[in-house]
Design a protein around this motif. Structure first.
Motif, PDB file in Angstrom:
ATOM      1  N   ASP A   1       0.564  -1.067   0.013  1.00  0.00           N
ATOM      2  CA  ASP A   1      -0.005   0.304   0.019  1.00  0.00           C
ATOM      3  C   ASP A   1       0.403   1.172   0.441  1.00  0.00           C
ATOM      4  OD1 ASP A   1      -2.601  -1.436   0.137  1.00  0.00           O
ATOM      5  OD2 ASP A   1      -2.078  -1.883   2.577  1.00  0.00           O
ATOM      6  N   THR A   2      -0.132   2.034  -0.207  1.00  0.00           N
ATOM      7  CA  THR A   2       0.781   3.751  -0.491  1.00  0.00           C
ATOM      8  C   THR A   2       0.761   4.792   1.255  1.00  0.00           C
ATOM      9  OG1 THR A   2       1.210   4.013  -2.833  1.00  0.00           O
ATOM     10  CG2 THR A   2       1.334   5.496  -1.385  1.00  0.00           C
ATOM     11  N   VAL A   3       1.165   4.517   1.825  1.00  0.00           N
ATOM     12  CA  VAL A   3       0.856   5.188   3.223  1.00  0.00           C
ATOM     13  C   VAL A   3       1.612   6.726   3.516  1.00  0.00           C
ATOM     14  CG1 VAL A   3       1.164   4.994   5.524  1.00  0.00           C
ATOM     15  CG2 VAL A   3       1.796   3.361   4.416  1.00  0.00           C
ATOM     16  N   ASP A   4       0.353   7.606   3.184  1.00  0.00           N
ATOM     17  CA  ASP A   4       0.514   9.182   3.244  1.00  0.00           C
ATOM     18  C   ASP A   4       0.540   9.676   4.701  1.00  0.00           C
ATOM     19  OD1 ASP A   4       1.287  11.347   2.020  1.00  0.00           O
ATOM     20  OD2 ASP A   4      -1.390  11.647   2.840  1.00  0.00           O
ATOM     21  N   ILE A   5       1.669   9.751   5.339  1.00  0.00           N
ATOM     22  CA  ILE A   5       2.453  10.282   6.303  1.00  0.00           C
ATOM     23  C   ILE A   5       2.192  11.307   6.744  1.00  0.00           C
ATOM     24  CG2 ILE A   5       4.008  10.138   8.507  1.00  0.00           C
ATOM     25  CD1 ILE A   5       3.145   7.491   8.127  1.00  0.00           C
ATOM     26  N   LYS A   6       1.641  12.166   7.983  1.00  0.00           N
ATOM     27  CA  LYS A   6       1.248  13.199   8.221  1.00  0.00           C
ATOM     28  C   LYS A   6       2.491  13.984   9.248  1.00  0.00           C
ATOM     29  CE  LYS A   6      -1.546  17.174   7.674  1.00  0.00           C
ATOM     30  NZ  LYS A   6      -2.326  17.639   6.432  1.00  0.00           N
ATOM     31  N   LEU A   7       3.323  14.554   8.372  1.00  0.00           N
ATOM     32  CA  LEU A   7       4.438  14.774   9.115  1.00  0.00           C
ATOM     33  C   LEU A   7       3.996  16.055  10.498  1.00  0.00           C
ATOM     34  CD1 LEU A   7       7.073  15.115   6.441  1.00  0.00           C
ATOM     35  CD2 LEU A   7       6.539  13.462   8.098  1.00  0.00           C
ATOM     36  N   TYR A   8       3.177  17.077  10.463  1.00  0.00           N
ATOM     37  CA  TYR A   8       2.772  18.274  11.112  1.00  0.00           C
ATOM     38  C   TYR A   8       1.758  18.627  10.192  1.00  0.00           C
ATOM     39  CZ  TYR A   8       4.231  22.054   7.778  1.00  0.00           C
ATOM     40  OH  TYR A   8       4.596  22.680   6.752  1.00  0.00           O
ATOM     41  N   ASP A   9       1.485  18.981  11.603  1.00  0.00           N
ATOM     42  CA  ASP A   9      -0.329  19.506  11.473  1.00  0.00           C
ATOM     43  C   ASP A   9      -0.750  20.740  12.394  1.00  0.00           C
ATOM     44  OD1 ASP A   9      -3.276  20.291  11.016  1.00  0.00           O
ATOM     45  OD2 ASP A   9      -4.081  18.664  11.256  1.00  0.00           O
ATOM     46  N   PRO A  10      -0.463  22.224  11.971  1.00  0.00           N
ATOM     47  CA  PRO A  10      -0.231  23.218  12.925  1.00  0.00           C
ATOM     48  C   PRO A  10      -2.278  23.311  13.187  1.00  0.00           C
ATOM     49  CG  PRO A  10       0.665  23.865  11.460  1.00  0.00           C
ATOM     50  CD  PRO A  10       0.162  22.743  10.899  1.00  0.00           C
ATOM     51  N   ARG A  11      -3.183  23.359  12.728  1.00  0.00           N
ATOM     52  CA  ARG A  11      -4.532  23.281  13.084  1.00  0.00           C
ATOM     53  C   ARG A  11      -4.653  22.175  14.389  1.00  0.00           C
ATOM     54  NH1 ARG A  11      -6.003  22.493   6.768  1.00  0.00           N
ATOM     55  NH2 ARG A  11      -4.603  21.042   7.413  1.00  0.00           N
ATOM     56  N   SER A  12      -4.165  21.072  14.558  1.00  0.00           N
ATOM     57  CA  SER A  12      -4.203  20.242  15.350  1.00  0.00           C
ATOM     58  C   SER A  12      -2.954  20.841  16.533  1.00  0.00           C
ATOM     59  CB  SER A  12      -4.361  18.507  14.764  1.00  0.00           C
ATOM     60  OG  SER A  12      -5.622  18.587  13.897  1.00  0.00           O
ATOM     61  N   ASN A  13      -2.697  21.450  16.369  1.00  0.00           N
ATOM     62  CA  ASN A  13      -1.112  21.504  17.155  1.00  0.00           C
ATOM     63  C   ASN A  13      -0.253  20.497  17.943  1.00  0.00           C
ATOM     64  OD1 ASN A  13       0.375  23.114  19.541  1.00  0.00           O
ATOM     65  ND2 ASN A  13      -1.286  22.279  21.224  1.00  0.00           N
ATOM     66  N   ARG A  14      -0.019  20.099  15.784  1.00  0.00           N
ATOM     67  CA  ARG A  14       1.136  19.001  15.969  1.00  0.00           C
ATOM     68  C   ARG A  14       2.402  19.437  15.965  1.00  0.00           C
ATOM     69  NH1 ARG A  14       0.210  14.583  19.520  1.00  0.00           N
ATOM     70  NH2 ARG A  14      -1.735  13.901  18.415  1.00  0.00           N
ATOM     71  N   ASN A  15       3.270  20.229  15.808  1.00  0.00           N
ATOM     72  CA  ASN A  15       4.031  20.738  14.768  1.00  0.00           C
ATOM     73  C   ASN A  15       4.899  20.186  14.805  1.00  0.00           C
ATOM     74  OD1 ASN A  15       2.541  23.668  15.093  1.00  0.00           O
ATOM     75  ND2 ASN A  15       2.906  23.234  17.224  1.00  0.00           N
ATOM     76  N   TYR A  16       6.276  20.871  14.393  1.00  0.00           N
ATOM     77  CA  TYR A  16       7.644  19.701  13.852  1.00  0.00           C
ATOM     78  C   TYR A  16       9.056  20.670  14.293  1.00  0.00           C
ATOM     79  CZ  TYR A  16       9.486  22.311   9.871  1.00  0.00           C
ATOM     80  OH  TYR A  16       9.782  23.237   9.228  1.00  0.00           O
ATOM     81  N   LYS A  17      10.022  20.350  14.642  1.00  0.00           N
ATOM     82  CA  LYS A  17      10.660  21.146  14.988  1.00  0.00           C
ATOM     83  C   LYS A  17      12.829  20.430  14.041  1.00  0.00           C
ATOM     84  CE  LYS A  17      13.142  23.976  17.543  1.00  0.00           C
ATOM     85  NZ  LYS A  17      13.730  25.508  17.684  1.00  0.00           N
ATOM     86  N   MET A  18      13.543  20.874  13.752  1.00  0.00           N
ATOM     87  CA  MET A  18      14.629  20.224  13.591  1.00  0.00           C
ATOM     88  C   MET A  18      15.234  19.974  14.675  1.00  0.00           C
ATOM     89  SD  MET A  18      14.473  21.177  10.387  1.00  0.00           S
ATOM     90  CE  MET A  18      15.570  20.525   9.332  1.00  0.00           C
ATOM     91  N   PRO A  19      16.005  18.904  14.330  1.00  0.00           N
ATOM     92  CA  PRO A  19      16.861  18.137  15.604  1.00  0.00           C
ATOM     93  C   PRO A  19      18.069  19.002  16.335  1.00  0.00           C
ATOM     94  CG  PRO A  19      17.467  16.978  13.653  1.00  0.00           C
ATOM     95  CD  PRO A  19      16.025  17.735  13.132  1.00  0.00           C
ATOM     96  N   LEU A  20      18.892  19.912  15.740  1.00  0.00           N
ATOM     97  CA  LEU A  20      19.832  21.029  15.870  1.00  0.00           C
ATOM     98  C   LEU A  20      19.101  22.515  15.761  1.00  0.00           C
ATOM     99  CD1 LEU A  20      22.076  18.879  14.734  1.00  0.00           C
ATOM    100  CD2 LEU A  20      21.472  19.023  17.074  1.00  0.00           C
ATOM    101  N   VAL A  21      19.801  23.130  16.254  1.00  0.00           N
ATOM    102  CA  VAL A  21      19.535  24.944  15.715  1.00  0.00           C
ATOM    103  C   VAL A  21      20.103  24.834  14.630  1.00  0.00           C
ATOM    104  CG1 VAL A  21      20.383  26.742  16.824  1.00  0.00           C
ATOM    105  CG2 VAL A  21      19.213  25.136  17.863  1.00  0.00           C
ATOM    106  N   GLU A  22      21.302  24.294  14.039  1.00  0.00           N
ATOM    107  CA  GLU A  22      21.254  24.433  12.735  1.00  0.00           C
ATOM    108  C   GLU A  22      21.728  22.741  12.139  1.00  0.00           C
ATOM    109  OE1 GLU A  22      25.263  26.901  13.090  1.00  0.00           O
ATOM    110  OE2 GLU A  22      24.389  28.532  13.699  1.00  0.00           O
ATOM    111  N   THR A  23      21.715  22.823  11.673  1.00  0.00           N
ATOM    112  CA  THR A  23      22.146  21.687  10.257  1.00  0.00           C
ATOM    113  C   THR A  23      23.050  21.306   9.147  1.00  0.00           C
ATOM    114  OG1 THR A  23      19.726  21.775   8.931  1.00  0.00           O
ATOM    115  CG2 THR A  23      19.326  20.886  11.716  1.00  0.00           C
ATOM    116  N   PRO A  24      24.204  21.745   9.685  1.00  0.00           N
ATOM    117  CA  PRO A  24      24.578  21.399   8.026  1.00  0.00           C
ATOM    118  C   PRO A  24      25.459  20.032   7.938  1.00  0.00           C
ATOM    119  CG  PRO A  24      25.898  22.333   9.983  1.00  0.00           C
ATOM    120  CD  PRO A  24      24.869  22.200  10.660  1.00  0.00           C
ATOM    121  N   VAL A  25      25.564  18.878   6.881  1.00  0.00           N
ATOM    122  CA  VAL A  25      25.321  17.938   6.598  1.00  0.00           C
ATOM    123  C   VAL A  25      26.773  17.271   6.438  1.00  0.00           C
ATOM    124  CG1 VAL A  25      24.975  15.878   5.884  1.00  0.00           C
ATOM    125  CG2 VAL A  25      22.989  17.369   6.421  1.00  0.00           C
ATOM    126  N   THR A  26      27.626  16.699   7.506  1.00  0.00           N
ATOM    127  CA  THR A  26      29.186  16.541   7.290  1.00  0.00           C
ATOM    128  C   THR A  26      28.660  14.617   6.341  1.00  0.00           C
ATOM    129  OG1 THR A  26      28.460  15.283   9.619  1.00  0.00           O
ATOM    130  CG2 THR A  26      29.418  17.323   8.953  1.00  0.00           C
TER     131      THR A  26
END
Length: 349
Positions: A134-159
């Motif tokens: 099946d195709t699964v659609d994941i809702k990552l965040y939804d501000p209307r339902s107070n579901r937010n997201y945050k980056m894991p670090l303040v800065e995100t330079p990939v190494t």
């Protein structure tokens, strides 16, 4: 009589006024509380079956990082009833997760699902992403339902990126940091694992999220959040470091769906410090890398080296990699009392 009627009228008017205020306040409360989310409830339930399956294992280090790709049951699922105090005992359970909202002063269940709860194994699930139909659609965040997201670090330079690296598969994205930097929960969820893995992740945490994903945070200097603790996106769950199999301070960050790693860069624009969208579509195509990953990791035991830094000791190096000082000394033909020269490469395995 007229005075009595006037007094009665005033009393009745006052009562009506008070009743109106109470009604308005009640309505206001209902509006305020409408769709207020309640923390997911964990409830133990007895499953119909406890079927265990066989698993493949890479012939490599016995660290959590190396054996996390395949289902690795240690014993039959241990089922308890209504006892959340056992969340941190490291046993496998099948649990019922339920989501509720408050409507008109009543908690209404809006979603429920069953899943394995395991506080020791990164991947206890009986699911191969390549077999996903099946195709699964994941809702990552939804501000209307107070579901937010945050980056894991303040800065995100990939190494270091997801993919083949040094003859083995790298199942996450490495992000640069300084030791002691705050690490944040990516989404709302509950801490499933807080563990030490000397040969791989070092101090690491796994968070199960309400949207069906799990995230892993490795090489922490100090994990803060505890198993069974509910966290909101942006809550500090640990501090950055270089523990385990690490060449320097960084965060090893993984995203998983039912135990199957997903390239985080399918979701994140790391230089832009944001998610690429509100949702993520999961199909079997996301896991086509499995055969390449297995072949790149099946060449036998990998030789590991450590470059000596100022202040390093054999015992300290051994503790970092989960091996003994005597083993390092034997592999390098030196004594455990040998003075280490900065810049020298020591074989660890």
């Amino acid at each position: 009589m007229s005075k009595f009627r006037l007094s009665l009228f005033m009393v009745l008017s006052l009562l009506c006024f008070i009743g109106g205020v109470d009604s308005a306040m009640a309505q206001g409360k209902v509006k305020k509380d409408l769709f207020k989310a309640k923390s997911p409830k964990i409830q133990y339930v007895r499953p119909d079956t406890t079927i265990l399956i066989k698993y493949d294992e890479f012939p490599d280090d016995q660290s959590d990082a190396d054996k996390s790709i395949f289902f690795n049951p240690k014993k039959e699922l241990s089922i308890v009833s209504e006892d959340t105090s056992e969340l941190d005992l490291g046993e496998q359970h099948i649990v019922e997760m339920s989501e509720e909202v408050l409507v008109d002063s009543t908690w209404i269940r809006i979603a429920g699902y069953y899943a394995i709860w395991d506080t020791r194994n990164i991947n206890p699930y009986r699911m191969d992403g390549r077999q996903l139909k099946d195709t699964v659609d994941i809702k990552l965040y939804d501000p209307r339902s107070n579901r937010n997201y945050k980056m894991p670090l303040v800065e995100t330079p990939v190494t270091s990126h997801f993919g083949s690296r040094g003859g083995r598969w790298h199942y996450g994205t490495d992000i640069d940091l300084n030791t002691g930097d705050s690490i944040f929960a990516a989404f709302d969820g509950v801490i499933r694992i807080n563990k030490w893995d000397g040969g791989g992740y070092g101090n690491y945490i796994v968070v199960r999220h309400y949207n069906g994903l799990e995230t892993l945070y490795g090489h922490m200097s100090r994990p803060i959040a505890q198993v069974g603790q509910f966290v909101k996106a942006g809550d500090i769950i640990g501090l950055g470091g270089s523990t385990g199999r690490s060449s320097g301070p960084h965060l090893h960050y993984e995203v998983r769906y039912q135990g199957n790693p997903i390239d985080p860069e399918n979701m994140y624009n790391f230089p832009g410090y944001l998610l690429k969208g509100e949702s993520l579509t999961i199909t079997s195509a996301l896991f086509n890398y499995y055969n390449r990953a297995k072949s790149s990791s099946s060449g036998g035991r990998r030789t590991s080296y450590h470059t000596v830094r100022s202040g390093d000791t054999l015992s300290g190096i051994g503790k970092k990699y989960g091996v003994s000082a005597s083993q390092i000394a034997k592999l390098n033909g030196i004594s455990t009392r040998t003075t280490l020269k900065v810049g020298r490469k020591l074989r660890i395995r």
